[in-house]
Design a protein around this motif. Structure first.
Motif, PDB file in Angstrom:
ATOM      1  N   LYS A 243       0.826  -1.194   0.000  1.00 56.26           N
ATOM      2  CA  LYS A 243       0.000   0.000   0.000  1.00 56.26           C
ATOM      3  C   LYS A 243       0.869   1.257   0.000  1.00 56.26           C
ATOM      4  CE  LYS A 243      -4.226  -1.733   2.176  1.00 56.26           C
ATOM      5  NZ  LYS A 243      -5.187  -1.538   3.293  1.00 56.26           N
ATOM      6  N   LEU A 244       1.922   1.248   0.812  1.00 60.26           N
ATOM      7  CA  LEU A 244       2.801   2.399   0.900  1.00 60.26           C
ATOM      8  C   LEU A 244       4.229   2.072   0.508  1.00 60.26           C
ATOM      9  CD1 LEU A 244       1.604   3.938   4.287  1.00 60.26           C
ATOM     10  CD2 LEU A 244       1.260   4.897   2.029  1.00 60.26           C
ATOM     11  N   VAL A 245       4.689   0.895   0.903  1.00 56.48           N
ATOM     12  CA  VAL A 245       6.088   0.543   0.694  1.00 56.48           C
ATOM     13  C   VAL A 245       6.187  -0.889   0.193  1.00 56.48           C
ATOM     14  CG1 VAL A 245       6.961   2.127   2.457  1.00 56.48           C
ATOM     15  CG2 VAL A 245       6.267  -0.156   3.111  1.00 56.48           C
ATOM     16  N   THR A 246       7.322  -1.206  -0.405  1.00 61.94           N
ATOM     17  CA  THR A 246       7.590  -2.572  -0.843  1.00 61.94           C
ATOM     18  C   THR A 246       8.172  -3.374   0.310  1.00 61.94           C
ATOM     19  OG1 THR A 246       9.828  -2.019  -1.560  1.00 61.94           O
ATOM     20  CG2 THR A 246       8.050  -1.721  -3.176  1.00 61.94           C
ATOM     21  N   ASP A 247       8.251  -4.689   0.125  1.00 63.17           N
ATOM     22  CA  ASP A 247       8.820  -5.550   1.180  1.00 63.17           C
ATOM     23  C   ASP A 247      10.237  -5.136   1.564  1.00 63.17           C
ATOM     24  OD1 ASP A 247       6.421  -6.784   0.867  1.00 63.17           O
ATOM     25  OD2 ASP A 247       7.224  -8.802   0.571  1.00 63.17           O
ATOM     26  N   PRO A 248      11.158  -4.907   0.611  1.00 63.52           N
ATOM     27  CA  PRO A 248      12.523  -4.500   0.992  1.00 63.52           C
ATOM     28  C   PRO A 248      12.540  -3.160   1.729  1.00 63.52           C
ATOM     29  CG  PRO A 248      12.491  -5.305  -1.267  1.00 63.52           C
ATOM     30  CD  PRO A 248      11.058  -5.172  -0.840  1.00 63.52           C
ATOM     31  N   GLU A 249      11.673  -2.231   1.320  1.00 58.51           N
ATOM     32  CA  GLU A 249      11.627  -0.941   2.014  1.00 58.51           C
ATOM     33  C   GLU A 249      11.129  -1.117   3.444  1.00 58.51           C
ATOM     34  OE1 GLU A 249      10.763   2.340  -1.496  1.00 58.51           O
ATOM     35  OE2 GLU A 249       9.117   1.084  -0.770  1.00 58.51           O
ATOM     36  N   LEU A 250      10.177  -2.009   3.624  1.00 59.95           N
ATOM     37  CA  LEU A 250       9.647  -2.255   4.956  1.00 59.95           C
ATOM     38  C   LEU A 250      10.723  -2.822   5.881  1.00 59.95           C
ATOM     39  CD1 LEU A 250       6.771  -1.845   6.131  1.00 59.95           C
ATOM     40  CD2 LEU A 250       6.449  -4.303   5.905  1.00 59.95           C
ATOM     41  N   ASP A 251      11.523  -3.764   5.378  1.00 54.59           N
ATOM     42  CA  ASP A 251      12.631  -4.327   6.160  1.00 54.59           C
ATOM     43  C   ASP A 251      13.631  -3.242   6.537  1.00 54.59           C
ATOM     44  OD1 ASP A 251      11.696  -6.908   6.209  1.00 54.59           O
ATOM     45  OD2 ASP A 251      12.752  -7.520   4.393  1.00 54.59           O
ATOM     46  N   TRP A 252      13.940  -2.395   5.569  1.00 56.92           N
ATOM     47  CA  TRP A 252      14.908  -1.315   5.803  1.00 56.92           C
ATOM     48  C   TRP A 252      14.397  -0.334   6.863  1.00 56.92           C
ATOM     49  CZ3 TRP A 252      14.154   3.762   3.254  1.00 56.92           C
ATOM     50  CH2 TRP A 252      15.144   4.676   3.595  1.00 56.92           C
ATOM     51  N   LEU A 253      13.134   0.112   6.732  1.00 55.60           N
ATOM     52  CA  LEU A 253      12.565   1.051   7.691  1.00 55.60           C
ATOM     53  C   LEU A 253      12.485   0.444   9.093  1.00 55.60           C
ATOM     54  CD1 LEU A 253       9.673   2.655   5.605  1.00 55.60           C
ATOM     55  CD2 LEU A 253      11.858   3.689   6.226  1.00 55.60           C
ATOM     56  N   ALA A 254      12.147  -0.847   9.174  1.00 60.37           N
ATOM     57  CA  ALA A 254      12.072  -1.519  10.470  1.00 60.37           C
ATOM     58  C   ALA A 254      13.422  -1.496  11.177  1.00 60.37           C
ATOM     59  CB  ALA A 254      11.586  -2.957  10.296  1.00 60.37           C
ATOM     60  N   GLN A 255      14.495  -1.786  10.436  1.00 64.00           N
ATOM     61  CA  GLN A 255      15.825  -1.791  11.031  1.00 64.00           C
ATOM     62  C   GLN A 255      16.272  -0.388  11.410  1.00 64.00           C
ATOM     63  OE1 GLN A 255      17.748  -4.219  11.992  1.00 64.00           O
ATOM     64  NE2 GLN A 255      16.495  -5.897  11.251  1.00 64.00           N
ATOM     65  N   GLU A 256      15.930   0.610  10.594  1.00 66.84           N
ATOM     66  CA  GLU A 256      16.315   1.985  10.916  1.00 66.84           C
ATOM     67  C   GLU A 256      15.612   2.464  12.193  1.00 66.84           C
ATOM     68  OE1 GLU A 256      18.471   3.992   9.789  1.00 66.84           O
ATOM     69  OE2 GLU A 256      19.101   3.171   7.850  1.00 66.84           O
ATOM     70  N   LEU A 257      14.328   2.162  12.325  1.00 67.45           N
ATOM     71  CA  LEU A 257      13.606   2.545  13.533  1.00 67.45           C
ATOM     72  C   LEU A 257      14.148   1.816  14.760  1.00 67.45           C
ATOM     73  CD1 LEU A 257       9.961   2.673  12.142  1.00 67.45           C
ATOM     74  CD2 LEU A 257      11.181   4.578  13.205  1.00 67.45           C
ATOM     75  N   SER A 258      14.440   0.542  14.606  1.00 64.95           N
ATOM     76  CA  SER A 258      15.002  -0.235  15.714  1.00 64.95           C
ATOM     77  C   SER A 258      16.347   0.329  16.138  1.00 64.95           C
ATOM     78  CB  SER A 258      15.145  -1.702  15.290  1.00 64.95           C
ATOM     79  OG  SER A 258      15.748  -2.455  16.301  1.00 64.95           O
ATOM     80  N   ASP A 259      17.151   0.713  15.160  1.00 68.00           N
ATOM     81  CA  ASP A 259      18.467   1.293  15.431  1.00 68.00           C
ATOM     82  C   ASP A 259      18.329   2.590  16.215  1.00 68.00           C
ATOM     83  OD1 ASP A 259      20.994   2.366  15.377  1.00 68.00           O
ATOM     84  OD2 ASP A 259      21.197   2.414  13.210  1.00 68.00           O
ATOM     85  N   TRP A 260      17.487   3.502  15.709  1.00 74.26           N
ATOM     86  CA  TRP A 260      17.406   4.825  16.339  1.00 74.26           C
ATOM     87  C   TRP A 260      16.737   4.763  17.702  1.00 74.26           C
ATOM     88  CZ3 TRP A 260      14.112   8.536  18.197  1.00 74.26           C
ATOM     89  CH2 TRP A 260      14.641   9.833  18.324  1.00 74.26           C
ATOM     90  N   LEU A 261      15.685   3.946  17.830  1.00 68.45           N
ATOM     91  CA  LEU A 261      14.966   3.844  19.106  1.00 68.45           C
ATOM     92  C   LEU A 261      15.708   3.013  20.129  1.00 68.45           C
ATOM     93  CD1 LEU A 261      11.355   3.280  17.723  1.00 68.45           C
ATOM     94  CD2 LEU A 261      12.120   5.272  19.026  1.00 68.45           C
ATOM     95  N   LYS A 262      16.755   2.268  19.677  1.00 64.39           N
ATOM     96  CA  LYS A 262      17.457   1.330  20.551  1.00 64.39           C
ATOM     97  C   LYS A 262      16.457   0.317  21.131  1.00 64.39           C
ATOM     98  CE  LYS A 262      21.482   3.248  20.035  1.00 64.39           C
ATOM     99  NZ  LYS A 262      21.079   4.153  18.939  1.00 64.39           N
ATOM    100  N   LEU A 263      15.564  -0.164  20.258  1.00 66.02           N
ATOM    101  CA  LEU A 263      14.492  -1.066  20.661  1.00 66.02           C
ATOM    102  C   LEU A 263      14.574  -2.316  19.796  1.00 66.02           C
ATOM    103  CD1 LEU A 263      12.038  -1.094  22.600  1.00 66.02           C
ATOM    104  CD2 LEU A 263      10.663  -0.250  20.706  1.00 66.02           C
ATOM    105  N   PRO A 264      14.707  -3.483  20.403  1.00 64.47           N
ATOM    106  CA  PRO A 264      14.806  -4.718  19.605  1.00 64.47           C
ATOM    107  C   PRO A 264      13.598  -4.879  18.702  1.00 64.47           C
ATOM    108  CG  PRO A 264      15.370  -5.151  21.895  1.00 64.47           C
ATOM    109  CD  PRO A 264      14.827  -3.760  21.848  1.00 64.47           C
ATOM    110  N   LEU A 265      13.830  -5.436  17.525  1.00 61.63           N
ATOM    111  CA  LEU A 265      12.767  -5.668  16.551  1.00 61.63           C
ATOM    112  C   LEU A 265      12.212  -7.059  16.723  1.00 61.63           C
ATOM    113  CD1 LEU A 265      11.217  -4.648  14.054  1.00 61.63           C
ATOM    114  CD2 LEU A 265      13.070  -5.562  12.644  1.00 61.63           C
ATOM    115  N   THR A 266      10.892  -7.159  16.938  1.00 54.99           N
ATOM    116  CA  THR A 266      10.229  -8.445  17.063  1.00 54.99           C
ATOM    117  C   THR A 266       9.706  -8.859  15.693  1.00 54.99           C
ATOM    118  OG1 THR A 266       9.547  -7.933  19.325  1.00 54.99           O
ATOM    119  CG2 THR A 266       8.363  -9.712  18.192  1.00 54.99           C
ATOM    120  N   ARG A 267      10.089 -10.050  15.246  1.00 51.93           N
ATOM    121  CA  ARG A 267       9.638 -10.556  13.955  1.00 51.93           C
ATOM    122  C   ARG A 267       8.598 -11.639  14.174  1.00 51.93           C
ATOM    123  NH1 ARG A 267      13.009  -8.937   9.722  1.00 51.93           N
ATOM    124  NH2 ARG A 267      14.925  -7.902  10.400  1.00 51.93           N
ATOM    125  N   GLU A 268       7.477 -11.505  13.496  1.00 56.86           N
ATOM    126  CA  GLU A 268       6.401 -12.474  13.668  1.00 56.86           C
ATOM    127  C   GLU A 268       5.973 -12.999  12.290  1.00 56.86           C
ATOM    128  OE1 GLU A 268       3.279 -10.549  15.755  1.00 56.86           O
ATOM    129  OE2 GLU A 268       4.349 -10.487  17.670  1.00 56.86           O
TER     130      GLU A 268
END
Length: 456
Positions: free
Chosen positions: A431-456
């Motif tokens: 709808k907004l982003v492709t699968d690779p973009e979603l993976d990239w944004l998830a890692q960038e947010l996890s990096d900046w927030l210092k919050l582990p990324l939960t994958r389900e």
């Protein structure tokens, strides 16, 4: 053990007397630690540590045991001040950390090194606070002190305070880095207002980030101070002080949630970040001409429906038929407005700083901004992969469902979910982003927030 405030009859100065009495619960390990404290204080000479005055045996009808006399410091403990409601800024936290690290540099630099083993808020005194200055800092209560020579010489007595003790200390082992862990846990209490034992843990690592309001560099430094593994913890007070004064970006090999995925080639998403803020702008995937074409259909259609409804009401008045026509017309308008193809022609903006997260939708110069939420309330990042969801017979049949061999199912698209308390914000792939973009944004947010990324 008892601690008494007394007056030296010769100098008229106030002093502290620590008494170890031979009571029914007396243990010889207590005497060993008591004598070691006296021997250690006698050898130390530092303005931020109580000075040894005397040590003697007490043998009276009321008390039998030993007494250690030391100088009295007229100051409240850090614990007392926290319970009284005093708060500390990040600047003051760093001032306190620097002062205590300089004391530890002195202690650990002794021959043999002196390890305090019980650094905690009640053993830190503060006085003479002024303005933004934390005040004079003192480290007291050397009743758990250990020297490396004593450790090598025989039996180890396990001492310390739960929540502030590093894992190796539970096994009777203490090294200079053990004091760093206790100091880091103390500073967590300082910045969160919660006892370290009351904070969540993951793989023995204290999870304090969401309860504090610290900069990413300060969070990273406290993480390095309190690593459960000695191999990953800062090794010396000198190294810890240097890391505090010259913060660096965390090493990727130590933090699995740091971004290692690069921005996908050809992506139009704009991402800018620094230590204080992060902004993501996701443009629509369509063109302006496409949106104009969609509007050329929607506007005439809704005008036609509304005009027909008005004509029916004027010609026939209010009756069941015209009421149905009115409901139909407003339902049609609502459906078309709700289905504005925002993912194709709008723009999504996500902005984070150290105080809050803000999400805004923009379309043709109009903006809809969700109410901002506090940054510290961001509690979870979840990335779901594309998966097949089987539907049972009682489940509502969604438009996108399919049936194969008598089984109904729907394909769930990948989503990135930002949980802010009990609310969630979603980015949905395709709808907004492709699968690779979603993976990239998830890692960038996890990096900046210092919050582990939960994958389900």
């Amino acid at each position: 053990r008892r601690t008494l405030l007394a007056r030296d009859l010769q100098t008229q100065e106030l002093v502290v007397i620590k008494l170890l009495s031979f009571s029914h619960d007396f243990e010889w390990d207590d005497l060993k630690l008591f004598e070691r404290e006296a021997e250690t204080l006698k050898a130390l000479n530092h303005p931020a540590i109580p000075r040894y005055i005397d040590y003697f045996e007490v043998n009276s009808s009321q008390t039998k045991g030993f007494a250690l006399v030391q100088t009295y410091i007229a100051a409240q403990s850090l614990e007392q001040q926290l319970k009284a409601g005093r708060s500390f800024s990040e600047v003051e936290m760093k001032q306190l950390a620097k002062a205590l690290l300089e004391i530890l540099i002195y202690l650990h630099g002794r021959q043999p090194p002196v390890i305090h083993r019980d650094i905690k808020p009640s053993n830190i005194l503060l006085s003479d606070r002024s303005g933004n200055r934390v005040g004079q800092v003192y480290l007291v209560d050397f009743g758990s002190v250990q020297t490396l020579a004593a450790r090598e010489g025989g039996t180890i007595t396990v001492v310390g305070t739960y929540g502030y003790m590093p894992p190796e200390q539970y096994g009777g082992r203490a090294v200079p880095a053990s004091d760093l862990y206790s100091l880091g846990a103390t500073l967590m209490y300082l910045t969160t207002g919660k006892h370290p034992a009351d904070l969540p843990q993951k793989d023995l690592q204290i999870q304090f980030e969401l309860a504090s309001n610290l900069s990413p560099s300060a969070i990273d430094w406290l993480r390095r101070m309190t690593q459960p593994s000695l191999n990953q913890r800062l090794t010396s007070a000198v190294e810890a002080l240097k890391a505090l004064e010259q913060p660096q970006r965390p090493q990727r090999q130590n933090y699995k949630y740091l971004s290692i995925i690069q921005k996908p080639f050809g992506s139009k998403i704009q991402l800018t970040k620094d230590a204080e803020s992060l902004q993501i702008i996701i443009p629509g995937q369509g063109s302006g001409l496409g949106f104009i074409g969609w509007m050329l259909f929607v506007i005439p259609w809704n005008l036609l429906i509304l005009n027909l409804t008005g004509f029916l009401i004027m010609g026939f008045g209010i009756n069941p038929l015209t009421i149905l026509a009115l409901l139909f017309s407003w339902g049609s308008v609502k459906i078309t407005l709700q289905n504005i193809p925002f993912p194709s022609f709008g723009r999504l903006q996500i902005a984070l700083n150290q105080q809050q997260i803000t999400i805004a939708y923009k379309l043709l110069g109009f903006q809809y901004r969700l109410p901002p939420a506090p940054r510290q309330h961001i509690c979870k990042l979840v990335l779901t992969k594309r998966h097949v969801l089987l539907l049972d017979q009682d489940t509502f049949n969604p438009p996108a469902s399919r049936t194969v061999s008598g089984h109904r199912y729907v394909i769930e698209r990948p989503r990135l979910i930002i949980w802010v308390g009990t609310k969630k914000y979603e980015l949905c792939s395709e709808k907004l982003v492709t699968d690779p973009e979603l993976d990239w944004l998830a890692q960038e947010l996890s990096d900046w927030l210092k919050l582990p990324l939960t994958r389900e």
